[in-house]
Motif scaffolding. Structure first.
Motif, PDB file in Angstrom:
ATOM      1  N   LEU A 106      -9.796   4.522   2.359  1.00 42.38           N
ATOM      2  CA  LEU A 106      -8.871   3.749   3.184  1.00 42.38           C
ATOM      3  C   LEU A 106      -9.550   3.186   4.431  1.00 42.38           C
ATOM      4  CD1 LEU A 106      -5.675   5.951   2.824  1.00 42.38           C
ATOM      5  CD2 LEU A 106      -6.166   3.760   1.735  1.00 42.38           C
ATOM      6  N   VAL A 156       0.841  -1.198   0.000  1.00 44.78           N
ATOM      7  CA  VAL A 156       0.000   0.000   0.000  1.00 44.78           C
ATOM      8  C   VAL A 156       0.878   1.251   0.000  1.00 44.78           C
ATOM      9  CG1 VAL A 156      -0.392   0.234   2.514  1.00 44.78           C
ATOM     10  CG2 VAL A 156      -2.118   1.034   0.907  1.00 44.78           C
ATOM     11  N   ALA A 178     -10.678  10.349   0.800  1.00 45.52           N
ATOM     12  CA  ALA A 178      -9.538   9.517   1.198  1.00 45.52           C
ATOM     13  C   ALA A 178      -9.873   8.693   2.436  1.00 45.52           C
ATOM     14  CB  ALA A 178      -8.318  10.401   1.461  1.00 45.52           C
ATOM     15  N   VAL A 218      -4.726   1.578  -5.150  1.00 45.66           N
ATOM     16  CA  VAL A 218      -4.529   1.850  -3.722  1.00 45.66           C
ATOM     17  C   VAL A 218      -5.445   0.956  -2.885  1.00 45.66           C
ATOM     18  CG1 VAL A 218      -4.802   3.593  -1.903  1.00 45.66           C
ATOM     19  CG2 VAL A 218      -3.753   4.217  -4.090  1.00 45.66           C
ATOM     20  N   LEU A 244       0.672   4.188  -2.750  1.00 50.34           N
ATOM     21  CA  LEU A 244       0.489   5.590  -2.359  1.00 50.34           C
ATOM     22  C   LEU A 244       1.595   6.473  -2.925  1.00 50.34           C
ATOM     23  CD1 LEU A 244      -0.630   5.013   1.327  1.00 50.34           C
ATOM     24  CD2 LEU A 244      -2.059   5.922  -0.521  1.00 50.34           C
ATOM     25  N   ALA A 246      -1.811  11.227   1.613  1.00 52.68           N
ATOM     26  CA  ALA A 246      -1.322  10.963   0.260  1.00 52.68           C
ATOM     27  C   ALA A 246      -2.478  10.886  -0.733  1.00 52.68           C
ATOM     28  CB  ALA A 246      -0.508   9.668   0.239  1.00 52.68           C
ATOM     29  N   VAL A 247      -3.557  10.194  -0.343  1.00 50.10           N
ATOM     30  CA  VAL A 247      -4.728  10.111  -1.222  1.00 50.10           C
ATOM     31  C   VAL A 247      -5.371  11.484  -1.358  1.00 50.10           C
ATOM     32  CG1 VAL A 247      -7.004   9.065  -1.567  1.00 50.10           C
ATOM     33  CG2 VAL A 247      -5.113   7.669  -0.694  1.00 50.10           C
ATOM     34  N   LEU A 278       1.066   7.324  -6.538  1.00 49.32           N
ATOM     35  CA  LEU A 278       0.003   8.298  -6.805  1.00 49.32           C
ATOM     36  C   LEU A 278       0.570   9.669  -7.155  1.00 49.32           C
ATOM     37  CD1 LEU A 278      -2.901   7.844  -4.199  1.00 49.32           C
ATOM     38  CD2 LEU A 278      -2.982   7.467  -6.663  1.00 49.32           C
ATOM     39  N   GLY A 308      -4.314  -1.761  -0.270  1.00 52.68           N
ATOM     40  CA  GLY A 308      -4.728  -1.496   1.100  1.00 52.68           C
ATOM     41  C   GLY A 308      -5.432  -2.684   1.728  1.00 52.68           C
ATOM     42  N   ALA A 325      -1.075   7.992   5.053  1.00 60.26           N
ATOM     43  CA  ALA A 325      -1.720   7.320   3.915  1.00 60.26           C
ATOM     44  C   ALA A 325      -2.911   8.144   3.435  1.00 60.26           C
ATOM     45  CB  ALA A 325      -2.158   5.915   4.315  1.00 60.26           C
ATOM     46  N   ASN A 326      -3.734   8.598   4.379  1.00 61.60           N
ATOM     47  CA  ASN A 326      -4.905   9.398   4.019  1.00 61.60           C
ATOM     48  C   ASN A 326      -4.475  10.722   3.379  1.00 61.60           C
ATOM     49  OD1 ASN A 326      -5.464   7.494   6.242  1.00 61.60           O
ATOM     50  ND2 ASN A 326      -7.559   8.204   5.987  1.00 61.60           N
ATOM     51  N   TYR A 329      -3.359  13.587  -3.752  1.00 57.41           N
ATOM     52  CA  TYR A 329      -3.603  13.147  -5.132  1.00 57.41           C
ATOM     53  C   TYR A 329      -4.948  13.682  -5.637  1.00 57.41           C
ATOM     54  CZ  TYR A 329      -5.363  10.178  -8.839  1.00 57.41           C
ATOM     55  OH  TYR A 329      -5.941   9.743 -10.003  1.00 57.41           O
TER      56      TYR A 329
END
Length: 197
Positions: A157, A61, A153, A84, A65, A129-130, A68, A88, A126-127, A133
């Motif tokens: 996730l 994951v 995001a 993703v 990420l 990064a989304v 992305l 994930g 992680a959140n 994007y």
């Protein structure tokens, strides 16, 4: 495979089988086929060994990420998010027993948090990064301006994590077929709200 990797693999097996509290260095060494002292040639403590294992659990994951960053304006938003989501669900499913066990060890959890802080890491990244994007896709006009990128995001996730938790709790395997169906359901629902694909 080098001895450090053998020890890490053995420790993961022992922790998954017996739980973190009952995973002794003696049992880990026996499973790895080495002396107990050899563990301390590669890891400072059992906690250090556990944290080493945990850091390696989410590599798929994390790769998805990181990729992305380069995907804004390429392929479709949906196909990029699908990569993703697949990574994930898979990583969360595999790592759930290890992730969950850390909460039963307050000292280890504190040590893990300190390490995250020192490396500027953490599950919230992680959140972010989304979210980042999706903000870029909004700027390109490929995502509705009415969408809240952070909420999207969190939904993506969070649903992957919750699904992995449920499967682990119910002792159900994660088959390719089930994973595909889940990812499509989540993205179908998400894209009803966020529009432009």
């Amino acid at each position: 495979m080098d001895l450090k990797s053998k020890i890490a693999d053995a420790a993961e097996l022992v922790i998954r089988t017996h739980g973190l509290a009952k995973a002794t260095t003696k049992e880990i060494a026996k499973t790895a086929g080495c002396s107990e002292g050899s563990l301390y040639n590669h890891f400072k403590s059992k906690d250090d060994l556990y944290l080493h294992i945990l850091r390696g659990q989410l590599k798929n994951v994390m790769q998805a990420l990181m990729s992305l960053r380069e995907m804004s304006g390429k392929e479709t938003v949906r196909s990029n998010l699908e990569k993703v989501a697949r990574a994930g669900v898979s990583d969360y499913y595999q790592s759930m027993p290890l992730i969950s066990s850390i909460f039963s060890e307050p000292g280890l959890l504190a040590q893990h948090r300190e390490g995250f802080t020192a490396r500027n890491e953490g599950p919230h990244r992680a959140n972010e990064a989304v979210e980042s994007y999706l903000l870029e896709e909004q700027k390109l006009g490929r995502l509705s301006e009415h969408v809240n990128p952070r909420s999207a995001a969190d939904m993506l996730l969070g649903s992957c994590f919750q699904y992995a938790f449920q499967l682990n709790f119910l002792a159900r395997p994660l088959s390719d077929e089930e994973q595909n169906a889940f990812v499509h359901r989540v993205l179908d629902t998400l894209f009803l709200g966020i529009g432009n694909e």
